[in-house]
Write an enzyme that holds these catalytic residues in place. Structure first.
Site, PDB file in Angstrom:
ATOM      1  N   GLU A  83       0.874  -1.335  -0.022  1.00  0.00           N
ATOM      2  CA  GLU A  83       0.087  -0.074  -0.049  1.00  0.00           C
ATOM      3  C   GLU A  83       0.864   1.202  -0.031  1.00  0.00           C
ATOM      4  OE1 GLU A  83      -2.362  -0.095   3.523  1.00  0.00           O
ATOM      5  OE2 GLU A  83      -0.609  -0.443   4.788  1.00  0.00           O
ATOM      6  N   CYS A  97       3.708   8.578   0.839  1.00  0.00           N
ATOM      7  CA  CYS A  97       4.044   7.778   1.996  1.00  0.00           C
ATOM      8  C   CYS A  97       4.342   6.171   1.262  1.00  0.00           C
ATOM      9  CB  CYS A  97       2.911   7.450   3.159  1.00  0.00           C
ATOM     10  SG  CYS A  97       3.161   6.462   4.220  1.00  0.00           S
ATOM     11  N   CYS A 104       5.204  -6.952   7.772  1.00  0.00           N
ATOM     12  CA  CYS A 104       6.546  -6.465   8.693  1.00  0.00           C
ATOM     13  C   CYS A 104       6.913  -7.671   9.353  1.00  0.00           C
ATOM     14  CB  CYS A 104       6.087  -5.179   9.205  1.00  0.00           C
ATOM     15  SG  CYS A 104       7.404  -4.410  10.108  1.00  0.00           S
ATOM     16  N   CYS A 108       5.052  -4.510  16.428  1.00  0.00           N
ATOM     17  CA  CYS A 108       4.780  -3.377  17.248  1.00  0.00           C
ATOM     18  C   CYS A 108       3.201  -3.839  17.670  1.00  0.00           C
ATOM     19  CB  CYS A 108       5.207  -1.936  16.472  1.00  0.00           C
ATOM     20  SG  CYS A 108       6.687  -1.760  16.244  1.00  0.00           S
ATOM     21  N   CYS A 111       0.386  -1.574  15.791  1.00  0.00           N
ATOM     22  CA  CYS A 111       0.485  -1.328  14.400  1.00  0.00           C
ATOM     23  C   CYS A 111      -0.240  -2.555  13.613  1.00  0.00           C
ATOM     24  CB  CYS A 111       2.083  -1.074  13.763  1.00  0.00           C
ATOM     25  SG  CYS A 111       2.211  -1.110  12.036  1.00  0.00           S
ATOM     26  N   CYS A 319      -1.408   3.304   8.964  1.00  0.00           N
ATOM     27  CA  CYS A 319      -0.278   2.184   8.596  1.00  0.00           C
ATOM     28  C   CYS A 319      -0.965   0.760   8.609  1.00  0.00           C
ATOM     29  CB  CYS A 319       0.716   2.165   9.551  1.00  0.00           C
ATOM     30  SG  CYS A 319       1.886   1.214   9.326  1.00  0.00           S
TER      31      CYS A 319
END
Ligand code: SAH
Length: 329
Positions: A83, A97, A104, A108, A111, A319
């Site tokens: 994205e 962005c 990932c 975290c 997130c 995000c």
């Protein structure tokens, strides 16, 4: 476009290498397809159109928010979600962005990307194709690596993409790489000849809390990360942005603002407080008043602090949100 594939295709059909430079110049100025590259012979264009896909990414979904923010969800050729977001500001700024990875590997807890499965590193071309998609809509001038993934874990490809961003109108000085604090990456960026900005996702003023919400902190604890930032500053002489996502009752107390003041050298760091975009996690964002009070404490003690404008809320532009939704249906 995979420019390595373009080079090898041109070589295999006996065409000169400068054709690749011509094709890139068109792309960087927003050309929509092979057919518009009118200084390439028509026959060559037809041949390249067959052998070199115009983009390494396929657009799956695009949404425009009331504030003009555009969010795109792409798929790579092997079906990985990617994205990217275009943010439009009243002063005319157009900021991208970009994602550096699909998913990932870090986890975290606040997130959305951290909660989905890690796919893989994106190639330099997959990173550039996100930018080129938006360049076909309009001119661009800023870029941040704050989409999916940890850019410092894919730094070769991120830097290879950055190398070409000025051709799209985005200078290195207007490019920022955001990291969880991956120390070897910070040191490598400091050594790079490109004057790219560094942004650090700090989110907590001490190790215990930081490890609880960002497990990567066990590997690269706070003081090692800040020492790497110090080395970056020594070399580059550019202020480092501290990102601090405001989580109600977690990291937004008065005492924590004071801890932050003690932790950060005001000559090196500027703080950007980020209103939390709820993603169905355990957390709630701090109230507007709590964010403002926190900011006031930092400013009172001479630490520059701004509150990030929230963009694209009505289209899930936080995000990882869009891709995470696409995956779960
Ligand atoms: N891995 C890099 C870059 C990607 S995230 C990094 O962590 O810096 C970009 C920023 O968005 C990070 O500061 C991240 O902590 C923050 N972020 C993640 N989820 C968010 C959410 N739901 N609301 C607000 N900010 C978020």
């Amino acid at each position: 476009m995979d420019l390595d594939l373009l080079d090898s295709t041109l070589a295999s059909i006996g065409e000169p290498a400068y054709r690749a430079r011509q094709a890139w110049a068109w792309q960087a100025r927003g050309a929509a397809g092979w057919e518009s590259m009118t200084d390439l012979p028509a026959l060559l264009r037809a041949r390249l159109a067959e052998q070199v896909p115009f983009s390494t990414l396929e657009l799956e979904h695009e949404a425009t928010a009331r504030d003009g923010t555009v969010k795109a969800l792409f798929r790579t050729h092997d079906g990985r979600p990617v994205e990217a977001v275009l943010m439009r500001y009243r002063d005319g700024r157009r900021s991208l962005c970009l994602s550096s990875q699909s998913g990932c590997p870090l986890t975290c807890t606040f997130c959305a990307t951290g909660q989905m499965r890690f796919g893989r590193n994106l190639t330099a071309w997959e990173i550039l194709d996100q930018a080129l998609h938006f360049r076909r809509i309009e001119e661009l001038d800023h870029c941040v690596f704050m989409g999916m993934g940890e850019p410092m874990m894919n730094l070769d490809n991120v830097l290879a993409a950055c190398r070409r961003l000025p051709d799209l109108g985005i200078s290195h000085r207007r490019t920022a790489i955001s990291t969880v604090g991956w120390v070897p990456g910070i040191d490598r960026l400091a050594q790079s000849d490109m004057p790219i900005r560094l942004a650090l996702s700090l989110h907590a003023p001490e190790n215990e809390l930081r490890s609880a919400i960002m497990p990567v902190n066990d590997r690269h604890p706070l003081h090692e990360v800040l020492a790497a930032c110090e080395r970056f500053y020594e070399r580059k002489r550019r202020m480092i942005f501290i990102e601090y996502v405001m989580l109600a009752g977690v990291n937004d107390r008065h005492e924590q603002a004071l801890q932050l003041v003690r932790l950060l050298d005001r000559r090196r760091f500027k703080v950007n407080l980020i209103p939390y975009n709820p993603t169905g996690s355990l957390y709630e964002g701090s109230s507007r008043a709590a964010v403002e009070a926190f900011r006031a404490v930092l400013e009172e003690h001479g630490l520059q602090a701004t509150v990030r404008l929230t963009r694209g809320r009505d289209i899930d532009a936080a995000c990882g949100q869009l891709a995470a939704k696409a995956l779960t249906g």
